[in-house]
Design a protein around this motif. Structure first.
Motif, PDB file in Angstrom:
ATOM      1  N   ALA A  25       4.183  18.218  -8.241  1.00 46.98           N
ATOM      2  CA  ALA A  25       3.658  18.940  -7.076  1.00 46.98           C
ATOM      3  C   ALA A  25       3.537  17.968  -5.913  1.00 46.98           C
ATOM      4  N   ALA A  26       3.609  18.487  -4.701  1.00 47.55           N
ATOM      5  CA  ALA A  26       3.476  17.643  -3.518  1.00 47.55           C
ATOM      6  C   ALA A  26       2.177  16.858  -3.585  1.00 47.55           C
ATOM      7  N   LYS A  27       2.287  15.560  -3.411  1.00 49.24           N
ATOM      8  CA  LYS A  27       1.109  14.702  -3.461  1.00 49.24           C
ATOM      9  C   LYS A  27       0.321  14.850  -2.174  1.00 49.24           C
ATOM     10  N   GLU A  28      -0.981  14.889  -2.294  1.00 43.55           N
ATOM     11  CA  GLU A  28      -1.856  15.087  -1.152  1.00 43.55           C
ATOM     12  C   GLU A  28      -2.476  13.751  -0.768  1.00 43.55           C
ATOM     13  N   LEU A  29      -2.229  13.309   0.438  1.00 43.77           N
ATOM     14  CA  LEU A  29      -2.787  12.057   0.931  1.00 43.77           C
ATOM     15  C   LEU A  29      -3.869  12.379   1.946  1.00 43.77           C
ATOM     16  N   GLU A  30      -5.042  11.847   1.726  1.00 44.53           N
ATOM     17  CA  GLU A  30      -6.135  12.047   2.666  1.00 44.53           C
ATOM     18  C   GLU A  30      -6.483  10.713   3.301  1.00 44.53           C
ATOM     19  N   LEU A  31      -6.530  10.696   4.630  1.00 43.07           N
ATOM     20  CA  LEU A  31      -6.994   9.517   5.349  1.00 43.07           C
ATOM     21  C   LEU A  31      -8.453   9.747   5.699  1.00 43.07           C
ATOM     22  N   GLY A  32      -9.292   8.772   5.378  1.00 46.72           N
ATOM     23  CA  GLY A  32     -10.700   8.841   5.732  1.00 46.72           C
ATOM     24  C   GLY A  32     -10.946   8.116   7.033  1.00 46.72           C
ATOM     25  N   ASP A  33     -12.149   7.640   7.214  1.00 51.70           N
ATOM     26  CA  ASP A  33     -12.550   6.909   8.411  1.00 51.70           C
ATOM     27  C   ASP A  33     -11.808   5.578   8.439  1.00 51.70           C
ATOM     28  N   GLN A  43      -8.668   3.793   5.003  1.00 47.19           N
ATOM     29  CA  GLN A  43      -9.281   4.444   3.843  1.00 47.19           C
ATOM     30  C   GLN A  43      -8.373   5.609   3.478  1.00 47.19           C
ATOM     31  N   LEU A  44      -7.921   5.635   2.223  1.00 49.05           N
ATOM     32  CA  LEU A  44      -7.013   6.700   1.819  1.00 49.05           C
ATOM     33  C   LEU A  44      -7.241   7.107   0.381  1.00 49.05           C
ATOM     34  N   SER A  45      -6.716   8.264   0.064  1.00 50.00           N
ATOM     35  CA  SER A  45      -6.778   8.799  -1.286  1.00 50.00           C
ATOM     36  C   SER A  45      -5.505   9.599  -1.535  1.00 50.00           C
ATOM     37  N   VAL A  46      -4.872   9.369  -2.691  1.00 44.14           N
ATOM     38  CA  VAL A  46      -3.646  10.079  -3.065  1.00 44.14           C
ATOM     39  C   VAL A  46      -3.809  10.597  -4.486  1.00 44.14           C
ATOM     40  N   ARG A  86      -4.479   1.173 -11.877  1.00 46.72           N
ATOM     41  CA  ARG A  86      -4.041   2.458 -12.418  1.00 46.72           C
ATOM     42  C   ARG A  86      -4.722   3.596 -11.681  1.00 46.72           C
ATOM     43  N   ALA A  87      -4.068   4.754 -11.661  1.00 49.77           N
ATOM     44  CA  ALA A  87      -4.677   5.957 -11.105  1.00 49.77           C
ATOM     45  C   ALA A  87      -5.803   6.388 -12.046  1.00 49.77           C
ATOM     46  N   SER A  88      -6.758   7.168 -11.514  1.00 50.37           N
ATOM     47  CA  SER A  88      -7.889   7.555 -12.361  1.00 50.37           C
ATOM     48  C   SER A  88      -8.227   9.035 -12.202  1.00 50.37           C
ATOM     49  N   GLY A  89      -8.944   9.550 -13.180  1.00 45.07           N
ATOM     50  CA  GLY A  89      -9.435  10.927 -13.147  1.00 45.07           C
ATOM     51  C   GLY A  89      -8.398  11.954 -13.544  1.00 45.07           C
ATOM     52  N   ASP A  90      -8.854  13.213 -13.566  1.00 39.98           N
ATOM     53  CA  ASP A  90      -7.982  14.296 -14.015  1.00 39.98           C
ATOM     54  C   ASP A  90      -6.914  14.670 -12.995  1.00 39.98           C
ATOM     55  N   ARG A  91      -7.004  14.135 -11.773  1.00 38.35           N
ATOM     56  CA  ARG A  91      -5.977  14.361 -10.750  1.00 38.35           C
ATOM     57  C   ARG A  91      -5.152  13.087 -10.502  1.00 38.35           C
ATOM     58  N   TYR A  92      -5.307  12.088 -11.376  1.00 39.08           N
ATOM     59  CA  TYR A  92      -4.531  10.844 -11.282  1.00 39.08           C
ATOM     60  C   TYR A  92      -4.580  10.277  -9.857  1.00 39.08           C
ATOM     61  N   THR A  93      -5.802   9.974  -9.414  1.00 38.51           N
ATOM     62  CA  THR A  93      -6.070   9.597  -8.030  1.00 38.51           C
ATOM     63  C   THR A  93      -6.073   8.091  -7.823  1.00 38.51           C
ATOM     64  N   VAL A  94      -5.504   7.676  -6.684  1.00 40.07           N
ATOM     65  CA  VAL A  94      -5.605   6.308  -6.189  1.00 40.07           C
ATOM     66  C   VAL A  94      -6.362   6.409  -4.874  1.00 40.07           C
ATOM     67  N   SER A  95      -7.465   5.663  -4.759  1.00 43.00           N
ATOM     68  CA  SER A  95      -8.227   5.720  -3.516  1.00 43.00           C
ATOM     69  C   SER A  95      -8.894   4.382  -3.249  1.00 43.00           C
ATOM     70  N   GLY A  96      -9.248   4.183  -1.995  1.00 40.78           N
ATOM     71  CA  GLY A  96      -9.954   2.967  -1.620  1.00 40.78           C
ATOM     72  C   GLY A  96      -9.819   2.686  -0.143  1.00 40.78           C
ATOM     73  N   ARG A  97     -10.458   1.601   0.273  1.00 39.65           N
ATOM     74  CA  ARG A  97     -10.350   1.096   1.640  1.00 39.65           C
ATOM     75  C   ARG A  97      -9.578  -0.204   1.546  1.00 39.65           C
ATOM     76  N   PHE A  98      -8.544  -0.330   2.372  1.00 41.76           N
ATOM     77  CA  PHE A  98      -7.646  -1.468   2.304  1.00 41.76           C
ATOM     78  C   PHE A  98      -7.562  -2.137   3.670  1.00 41.76           C
ATOM     79  N   ASP A  99      -7.699  -3.460   3.682  1.00 40.06           N
ATOM     80  CA  ASP A  99      -7.664  -4.229   4.926  1.00 40.06           C
ATOM     81  C   ASP A  99      -6.232  -4.368   5.421  1.00 40.06           C
ATOM     82  N   LEU A 100      -6.077  -4.228   6.738  1.00 33.98           N
ATOM     83  CA  LEU A 100      -4.776  -4.402   7.384  1.00 33.98           C
ATOM     84  C   LEU A 100      -4.637  -5.843   7.866  1.00 33.98           C
TER      85      LEU A 100
END
Length: 132
Positions: A25-33, A43-46, A86-100
């Motif tokens: 299914a199409a992966k959903e990417l969310e950008l946070g603050d 800050q992102l979550s996929v 590794r991805a985690s949870g029942d939706r196989y999620t990768v999330s976090g805040r990453f420095d540029l």
């Protein structure tokens, strides 16, 4: 900056099924603050970062060694922001805040979250790097 939800077109599995509840299914990417500027952070979550494409009844496997990167259009040089174990949870999620990087050029760039494990999974998003 308000959070924005973005749906991406992906590569990895042979086909993307609309409405499917699995790794193809199409992966959903969310950008946070996020502060999308040199030395800032994103800050992102996929969801659905899986190692196998199993929308037809198989068992999904969690993707591992997932790269989070940014590639400025101006240079074409990819900067690895982090590797997620590794991805985690029942939706196989990768999330976090990453420095540029501090030396990130201003202008258009591509954020990517990728895994080359198994069938491979990738989510990309065009962004603009701005001055602080």
């Amino acid at each position: 900056m308000a959070a924005a939800a973005l749906v991406l077109v992906l590569s990895g599995c042979g086909m993307t099924q609309s409405g499917a509840a699995g790794s193809c299914a199409a992966k959903e990417l969310e950008l946070g603050d996020s502060a999308l500027h040199p030395g800032g952070s994103v800050q992102l979550s996929v969801d659905w970062m899986t190692a196998t494409c199993e929308d037809t009844g198989g068992v999904n496997r969690t993707a591992e060694d997932i790269a989070v990167s940014v590639t400025p259009t101006a240079t074409g040089h990819t900067s690895l922001l982090a590797t997620v174990d590794r991805a985690s949870g029942d939706r196989y999620t990768v999330s976090g805040r990453f420095d540029l990087p501090q030396d990130l050029p201003l202008g258009p760039a591509t954020l990517a979250v990728t895994s080359s494990m198994g069938d491979g999974a990738e989510a990309t998003r065009a962004v603009t790097i701005t001055a602080p």
